[in-house]
Scaffold this active site. Structure first.
Site, PDB file in Angstrom:
ATOM      1  N   HIS A 167       0.950  -1.063  -0.055  1.00 31.63           N
ATOM      2  CA  HIS A 167      -0.041   0.241   0.002  1.00 31.63           C
ATOM      3  C   HIS A 167       0.871   1.500   0.168  1.00 31.63           C
ATOM      4  CE1 HIS A 167      -3.473   2.591   1.289  1.00 31.63           C
ATOM      5  NE2 HIS A 167      -2.336   3.232   1.982  1.00 31.63           N
ATOM      6  N   GLU A 168       2.051   1.374   0.903  1.00 33.17           N
ATOM      7  CA  GLU A 168       2.720   2.405   0.812  1.00 33.17           C
ATOM      8  C   GLU A 168       3.663   2.485  -0.446  1.00 33.17           C
ATOM      9  OE1 GLU A 168       2.284   4.536   3.320  1.00 33.17           O
ATOM     10  OE2 GLU A 168       0.995   3.099   4.342  1.00 33.17           O
ATOM     11  N   HIS A 171       1.611   4.710  -2.946  1.00 31.96           N
ATOM     12  CA  HIS A 171       1.729   5.935  -2.654  1.00 31.96           C
ATOM     13  C   HIS A 171       3.029   6.614  -3.432  1.00 31.96           C
ATOM     14  CE1 HIS A 171      -1.966   6.874  -0.358  1.00 31.96           C
ATOM     15  NE2 HIS A 171      -1.282   5.908   0.449  1.00 31.96           N
ATOM     16  N   GLU A 243      -6.239   7.103  -1.514  1.00 28.89           N
ATOM     17  CA  GLU A 243      -6.147   5.597  -0.639  1.00 28.89           C
ATOM     18  C   GLU A 243      -6.838   4.714  -1.560  1.00 28.89           C
ATOM     19  OE1 GLU A 243      -4.419   5.323   2.177  1.00 28.89           O
ATOM     20  OE2 GLU A 243      -4.019   7.543   2.032  1.00 28.89           O
TER      21      GLU A 243
END
Length: 634
Positions: A167-168, A171, A243
């Site tokens: 998930h990071e 980004h 997100e």
């Protein structure tokens, strides 16, 4: 690749951000001037007009605090980058930890960097935070820091930790980091007006406070707080849009929705127990960077957890508790420091060949001298004999005898054989690839003679083992003139983006090639005192490896028996070679990761690594870092 479109979108978002910030600054200036003008009228009802430069001074003070604070905070963040934010929140950098859970985190970060195609960030642990959370900060690839809380490290299993880290990385890949850092600096600048107002309301050295200063301070504190609130609302609005995209990227990088999905369900459970917040006082300023921050209303930096779970799974799944995970053995990160290598090179004379922290052999003087002499070989006969010697089994006497027969008439043939035998095992395949790349430019008659000589050499003992066939196929593949003079096979289109979506014939070919590899790897966890693994032990290790491949790739059950014969192997190779450029690396990555998971202490043997490297070359797939790290750099 939509790189340019992502770049343009990031620039557009930045322009929008600066536009909204300018509007907030203008509103803040107007509000301060209006309130101070009202206060002046209230305290001086009979005065005419306002003092000279009244509005100009007010505007300059507000601009000085907001723009000046934003400028200096941006400068500090640029100088320190992501590590500054990590240290700001009490992070501790992880480099070569002894703790198994921390090693697992570093290995997961390596894997997700490979899957996302992004450079490795510096990894930090937030040891005082019990919640399940993480964030990335930085301006570019050179100063990125990934921070993970202690709660996530201790209460997420490996698949869930992969989802969190992926998930990071979503980004990072989407270019969200510079935008988040700018938002952090802008919100900090807006908060300074509130801080200045609070300072005017404080008592002086004499314990007293001026009524006028207190009223001005109260107005600035109120207006500054409203400006800061507007900045936080803008920060939250920008964050909420990113997100869902990061969640989708986590599924893409891990090839599973369960990892990130279960993380969100566990965070939801903690949120219901009021245990999902970071305790650091400055955590609110980095709320938009976190994986999740429980805040409602206009300040919610993240969408509702139920909605994120629904988008991942197609329905809302209930929360689940996050219990402590067991610290399992985890191999060290696939890199060695110069200090470690130097210490091992200083081993006592007479000891075995030194190895680094991954069990890889390090260069010795004899090894380097032999490599230098081999790289000075230029004649076609010398290169042919070196390639054949690299393909031989060092313990096979019949192959050595036939090699010497083929080398008759060359004065320094024995020197070539000695140099090849002096090489450390991880250097043999890279040297084989280097020599065959040079020989691929030779006339076709010379190349065919080398291929025929290799075939005769490998069956000198009357049988052709799976290892022998793999080396010979690699030799033929690398010297085949069709690679240079005919167009390469074009990958079949419409195969999807996942191995489980392949048509039945392609799935059968992947299963057959995997079953063939299972005859050579991985090494069993326990080997009898005699040294060689027994047939039942090797069969059990092969079955465990194949089961792991099936779970990791979504392929149907793969059985060890019957392995493909020579014709079946060629058909499987031809079919796998026609897979898309994206699916072949995924297949090799799955093979390698499962080989590491099923190898003693998480370290592949030289034979296992060589087999994987050779088959990766046969299907023209790049080596994953976990495999390339097994071999010394050129």
């Amino acid at each position: 690749m939509l790189f340019r479109r992502h770049q343009e979108a990031a620039d557009h978002r930045s322009l929008q951000l600066y536009g909204w910030f300018a509007l907030m600054l203008l509103g803040l200036v107007l509000a301060v001037n209006g309130l101070l003008a009202g206060l002046w009228r209230l305290t001086s009802p009979f005065g005419e007009g306002y003092p000279a430069l009244f509005f100009e001074t007010n505007t300059a003070v507000v601009a000085l605090f907001v723009l000046g604070g934003c400028f200096f905070e941006t400068r500090r963040l640029r100088e320190g980058g992501g590590p500054r934010v990590a240290h700001w929140l009490g992070g501790r950098e992880l480099t070569e930890p002894e703790d198994a859970l921390q090693r697992r985190l570093l290995n997961v970060v390596d894997e997700m960097a490979l899957a996302s195609g992004q450079p490795l960030p510096r990894v930090y642990l937030l040891p005082r935070e019990d919640s399940l959370n993480a964030f990335v900060a930085g301006w570019d690839a050179g100063d990125t820091a990934l921070c993970v809380t202690r709660g996530a490290l201790e209460r997420l299993d490996r698949a869930e930790l992969q989802g969190l880290v992926a998930h990071e990385f979503g980004h990072i890949r989407a270019g969200d980091l510079p935008l988040s850092m700018r938002l952090l600096a802008l919100v900090w600048g807006l908060s300074l007006v509130h801080g200045f107002g609070r300072s005017l309301m404080d008592t002086g050295e004499d314990g007293r406070v001026s009524p006028m200063a207190w009223m001005v301070g109260a107005l600035l504190a109120i207006v500054g707080w409203l400006g800061w609130l507007a900045g936080r609302a803008l920060q939250a609005a920008v964050s909420r849009q990113r997100e869902f995209h990061a969640d989708a990227s986590a599924v893409q990088f891990t090839r599973s929705r369960d990892g990130i999905g279960q993380v969100l369900r566990k965070v939801w459970h903690d949120q219901q127990a009021h245990a999902a917040r970071l305790h650091h006082p400055a955590a609110g300023l980095v709320a938009s960077m976190l994986m999740h921050q429980p805040a409602g209303g206009c300040l919610a930096t993240h969408p509702r957890l139920s909605e994120r779970i629904r988008r991942l799974h197609g329905r809302i799944l209930p929360p689940m508790p996050a219990t402590a995970v067991r610290a399992e053995a985890e191999p060290r990160r696939m890199r060695a420091t110069a200090h470690t290598a130097g210490a091992m090179m200083a081993a006592a004379p007479g000891s075995p060949a030194p190895a680094d922290v991954h069990g890889l052999a390090l260069a010795t003087p004899d090894d380097r001298d032999a490599l230098d002499r081999l790289r000075r070989l230029s004649g076609p006969t010398e290169q042919r004999l070196a390639v054949l010697a690299l393909m031989m089994d060092p313990a096979n006497a019949r192959e050595h005898k036939l090699w010497r027969q083929q080398a008759e008439g060359l004065p320094h043939a024995e020197r070539i054989l000695q140099d090849v035998m002096a090489l450390q095992p991880p250097r043999r395949v890279p040297e084989f690839e280097r020599l065959t790349a040079q020989m691929a430019r030779d006339p076709i008659t010379q190349r065919r003679a080398v291929v025929e000589a290799g075939r005769d050499l490998l069956r000198a003992d009357g049988r052709v083992s799976p290892r022998d066939r793999l080396w010979w196929l690699s030799l033929r593949h690398r010297l085949n003139d069709a690679q240079r003079e005919a167009p390469m096979l074009r990958p079949v289109t419409g195969q999807g983006q996942d191995l489980s979506e392949l048509p039945p014939d392609a799935l059968q070919a992947v299963a057959a090639l995997s079953a063939y590899l299972a005859r050579m790897l991985p090494e069993p966890e326990t080997v009898p005192a005699g040294g060689e693994a027994s047939r039942p032990l090797r069969a059990a290790a092969a079955e465990a490896w194949l089961s792991g491949i099936g779970r990791r790739t979504g392929l149907p059950d793969i059985t060890v028996t019957p392995p493909p014969d020579a014709d079946g192997l060629m058909l499987a190779l031809t079919t796998v070679q026609e897979l898309s450029w994206m699916l072949r690396p995924l297949l090799v990555k799955g093979w390698v990761e499962e080989a590491v998971n099923h190898s003693p202490n998480g370290v592949m043997s030289d034979a296992t690594a060589d087999a994987l490297r050779l088959v990766a070359g046969l299907i023209d797939a790049p080596l994953p870092p976990m495999l390339s790290a097994h071999y010394p750099r050129a």
